[in-house]
Write an enzyme that holds these catalytic residues in place. Sequence first.
Site, PDB file in Angstrom:
ATOM      1  CG  PHE A   1       1.679   2.775   4.671  1.00  0.00           C
ATOM      2  CD1 PHE A   1       0.357   2.466   4.433  1.00  0.00           C
ATOM      3  CD2 PHE A   1       2.211   3.915   4.076  1.00  0.00           C
ATOM      4  CE1 PHE A   1      -0.436   3.271   3.626  1.00  0.00           C
ATOM      5  CE2 PHE A   1       1.434   4.729   3.279  1.00  0.00           C
ATOM      6  CZ  PHE A   1       0.113   4.408   3.048  1.00  0.00           C
TER       7      PHE A   1
ATOM      8  CE  LYS B   1       0.910  -7.626   4.002  1.00  0.00           C
ATOM      9  NZ  LYS B   1       0.393  -7.148   2.740  1.00  0.00           N
TER      10      LYS B   1
ATOM     11  CB  SER C   1      -6.781  -3.592   9.873  1.00  0.00           C
ATOM     12  OG  SER C   1      -7.429  -4.732   9.384  1.00  0.00           O
ATOM     13  CB  ALA C   2     -11.968  -4.084   8.387  1.00  0.00           C
TER      14      ALA C   2
ATOM     15  CE1 TYR D   1      -1.741  -6.396  11.069  1.00  0.00           C
ATOM     16  CE2 TYR D   1      -3.935  -7.295  10.659  1.00  0.00           C
ATOM     17  CZ  TYR D   1      -2.958  -6.348  10.391  1.00  0.00           C
ATOM     18  OH  TYR D   1      -3.205  -5.355   9.476  1.00  0.00           O
TER      19      TYR D   1
ATOM     20  CE  LYS E   1      -2.145  -2.752  11.506  1.00  0.00           C
ATOM     21  NZ  LYS E   1      -1.143  -1.765  11.097  1.00  0.00           N
TER      22      LYS E   1
ATOM     23  NE  ARG F   1     -13.314 -11.360   4.929  1.00  0.00           N
ATOM     24  CZ  ARG F   1     -14.096 -12.363   5.336  1.00  0.00           C
ATOM     25  NH1 ARG F   1     -15.374 -12.426   4.994  1.00  0.00           N
ATOM     26  NH2 ARG F   1     -13.607 -13.316   6.113  1.00  0.00           N
TER      27      ARG F   1
ATOM     28  CB  ILE G   1      -0.963  -0.006   1.215  1.00  0.00           C
ATOM     29  CG1 ILE G   1      -1.770  -1.326   1.234  1.00  0.00           C
ATOM     30  CG2 ILE G   1      -1.908   1.184   1.157  1.00  0.00           C
ATOM     31  CD1 ILE G   1      -2.560  -1.565   2.521  1.00  0.00           C
TER      32      ILE G   1
ATOM     33  NE  ARG H   1      -8.641 -17.505   6.316  1.00  0.00           N
ATOM     34  CZ  ARG H   1      -8.201 -16.536   5.516  1.00  0.00           C
ATOM     35  NH1 ARG H   1      -7.076 -16.691   4.839  1.00  0.00           N
ATOM     36  NH2 ARG H   1      -8.887 -15.418   5.364  1.00  0.00           N
TER      37      ARG H   1
ATOM     38  CG  ASN I   1     -10.748  -7.670   2.664  1.00  0.00           C
ATOM     39  OD1 ASN I   1     -11.450  -7.164   3.527  1.00  0.00           O
ATOM     40  ND2 ASN I   1     -10.292  -8.889   2.766  1.00  0.00           N
TER      41      ASN I   1
END
Length: 345
Positions: A80, A84, A124-125, A148, A152, A230, A12, A291, A178
């Site tokens: 950034f 992640k 992040s969402a 993770y 955040k 997503r 990003i 998952r 995403n």
Amino acid sequence: MAILVTGGAGYIGSHTCVELIQAGYDIVVVDNLCNSHKEAIHRVSELTNQSFTTYHIDLMDRELLELVFAKHDIEAVIHFAGLKAVGESVERPMKYYRQNLYSTIVLCEVMEKFGVYQLIFSSSATVYGIPKQMPIDEDAPLGAINPYGRTKQMIEQMLQDLAHANPHWRISLLRYFNPVGAHESGRIGEDPGGVPNNLLPFIAQVAIGRRKEVAVFGNDYDTIDGTGVRDYIHVVDLALGHLKALSKLSESSNLQVYNLGTGRGYSVLEMIAAYEKASGRKIPYRIASRRPGDIGLCYANTAKANAELGWRTERGIDEMCRDSWRWQSMNPNGYKQEEVFAEQV
Ligand code: NAD
Ligand code: UFG
């Protein structure tokens, strides 16, 4: 005056560097290259026809970071840099807590020391955990469900406390949904090391023939076709969201939170079908079990970012798949190919 971009060699970050330069900003990059390649920086420079200074240093190295702030007239930081990978964070939580939290602590302390108070943070969402409402707005309760995500959430909390304690700070917390796709030139894109964790890079590697088939993680969710949905956002739209946030930093209250997504969800099977169309290749897949830790449905309410930042996404699923495929087919081995070539010459 320059914008310091931490993690500017990453996926990003590199796309945001291109947009910043094209909008007329001077940039300085700090990246330890733990999950990226120097080649990405070369290509940003080539795409924009502009050179800029990149420091190959770790943000946790306070002394070196102070030298960067001493040398450049930095007005704002887009942060950034961070680790992640959700799975790795479960296996090696301390690595994530140390690196993500401590690098942000050092960065903020150095910023304060040099009187730089404008910060945009990559959240992040994932901080929403298992959402109770859809679409998700910024006021939804937080509850990250892996280390993770918790880094955040903790950093968000830390930055809120910092903004509360010192009114000079102007902080924007951007919660990405995403990010997918690549720059439309096909010169920069996402280059995951090892087996991709995320859907789109995995599909791309199946399309190019590096992997046999996509394992679709569950088809018994309560969604349009049973597969996970997503809110995929084109990385260039996401990068442009940072420019909007940057231009609004000084006008708004001292801490703001924004969802950056499109507000629309697509299922795994819809993404596979769109990628087949974009690439003209068959993408074999098989249905696998769910998952662990996955949720069925996740998409953003983007009303706040639309209204307050004056930002809207412009690239849809076809552009996301088209640009991902262009990057993948032009760089079948990511950035590595040229690095190996460069070493041989
Ligand atoms: P990336 O791994 O491609 O980029 C991160 C960059 O930071 C890399 O170039 C890495 O080398 C650098 N870095 C990491 N730790 C560092 C340190 N201590 N010092 C200096 N450099 C360091 O990741 P990305 O996809 O570009 O993500 C950027 C940010 O956005 C991350 O904070 C990530 O958590 C967040 N985010 C990403 C996604 C996603 O799906 N890609 C979604 C939500 C949030
Ligand atoms: N999926 C598959 N097969 C794969 C990979 C993914 O079916 O090989 C499915 C997942 O089950 C999910 C969807 O594709 O339904 C998207 O999965 P991703 O792994 O691409 O994305 P996630 O939403 O699970 O997570 C990503 C990042 C998180 C981040 C979150 C929100 O990995 O770190 O987006 O930004 F927090």
